[in-house]
Design an enzyme around this catalytic site. Structure first.
Site, short mmCIF file in Angstrom:
data_model
loop_
_atom_site.label_atom_id
_atom_site.label_comp_id
_atom_site.label_asym_id
_atom_site.label_seq_id
_atom_site.Cartn_x
_atom_site.Cartn_y
_atom_site.Cartn_z
N VAL A 1 -53.28 -113.75 24.82
CA VAL A 1 -51.63 -113.17 24.39
C VAL A 1 -51.71 -112.01 25.21
O VAL A 1 -52.46 -111.32 25.23
CB VAL A 1 -51.89 -112.79 22.68
CG1 VAL A 1 -50.80 -112.10 22.50
CG2 VAL A 1 -51.88 -113.94 21.89
N CYS A 2 -50.37 -111.99 25.64
CA CYS A 2 -49.96 -110.78 26.71
C CYS A 2 -49.93 -109.67 25.75
O CYS A 2 -49.27 -109.41 24.74
CB CYS A 2 -48.79 -111.09 27.46
SG CYS A 2 -48.08 -109.51 28.33
N VAL A 3 -50.70 -108.67 26.39
CA VAL A 3 -50.89 -107.48 25.74
C VAL A 3 -49.61 -106.60 25.43
O VAL A 3 -49.24 -106.05 24.39
CB VAL A 3 -51.77 -106.22 26.38
CG1 VAL A 3 -51.50 -105.80 27.75
CG2 VAL A 3 -52.01 -105.16 25.30
#
Lengths: 118, 133
Positions: free
Chosen positions: A76-78
């Protein structure tokens, strides 16, 4: 073939997330390898364990988590996650938070990137 | 890590501001430019509207990305193209699109290079990956 998958939309509202999941299942059934799955934009909502759909409906984050249990790298993109309140505390098992550099690696190490969005 | 110089193309196809797509595509460009990949960018379909000058998102209460687009060259995103047909269909003149940086020597503005669809298709055909926004 080694594939990576980019998911740009959240669960339930748009079909992109379902299409990505069904594509991956079909690819695995055909003997392809999934190098990684990257959730970006609203796609990060796919990974929250807070979702609790009716019993007779598909549970999207649980479904992703089960894929992750097979050893598929799921990220998941931070930055997208921080904007939307998706933290480590609410992630389903087998999905982790990291940066866009991981997407670069998934692209680099796969034969194809397949994007699912609007 | 991505360190093999592979050809990766980011396509920008959505209209700006109504969704997060264009803004996030620019984030991807900036990050990918720091990796050893042969990065190119194509604005096409409604994505060309992002190159229309004079956009101001203050009234929308969103940060906007026009400054980022104007600094693409500074961030070493230099292979930037725009589809001629998409511009034409939206009545945007080829010489009216925003600049993405300045030439170091002459200070002249650098604009995305306008290409025909066939040229873009030929470039797409030789990419390792397309990242579509």
């Amino acid at each position: 073939m080694k594939l990576s998958v980019l998911v740009l939309e959240g669960p339930y509202n748009h079909e992109a997330s379902d299409s990505a999941y069904n594509f991956i299942q079909a690819a695995l059934a055909k003997g392809h390898t999934i190098r990684g799955i990257f959730f970006y934009d609203d796609g990060v909502y796919n990974a929250t364990k807070l979702m609790d759909p009716p019993q007779d409906e598909r549970h999207i984050s649980k479904r992703w988590s089960e894929l992750g249990a097979k050893g598929i790298d799921m990220i998941v993109c931070v930055a997208a996650a921080k904007r939307r309140g998706i933290t480590n505390e609410v992630l389903v098992p087998n999905i982790r938070i990291s940066g866009l550099g991981q997407l670069a690696s998934m692209i680099d190490e796969a034969d194809r990137l397949v994007t699912f969005g609007d | 890590m991505a360190a093999t110089g592979k050809k990766v193309m980011v396509t920008v196809r959505k209209a700006p501001h109504g969704s997060i797509y264009v803004q996030e595509s620019i984030e991807v460009m900036f990050i990918f430019a720091t990796y050893d990949m042969d990065l190119s960018v194509v604005f096409m379909d409604d994505g060309v509207l992002a190159l229309h000058p004079g956009q101001d998102t203050k009234g929308l209460g969103i940060k906007g990305f026009m400054a980022s687009l104007g600094a693409l060259v500074d961030w070493e995103v230099t292979k930037v193209y725009v589809d001629r047909q998409s511009l034409k269909e939206r009545n945007i003149a080829e010489d009216a699109i925003i600049s993405i940086g300045k030439d170091e020597e002459t200070d002249a503005p650098i604009r995305p290079k306008v290409l025909d669809s066939a040229e873009i298709a030929a470039m797409m055909a030789v990419q390792h990956s397309l990242v579509s926004f």
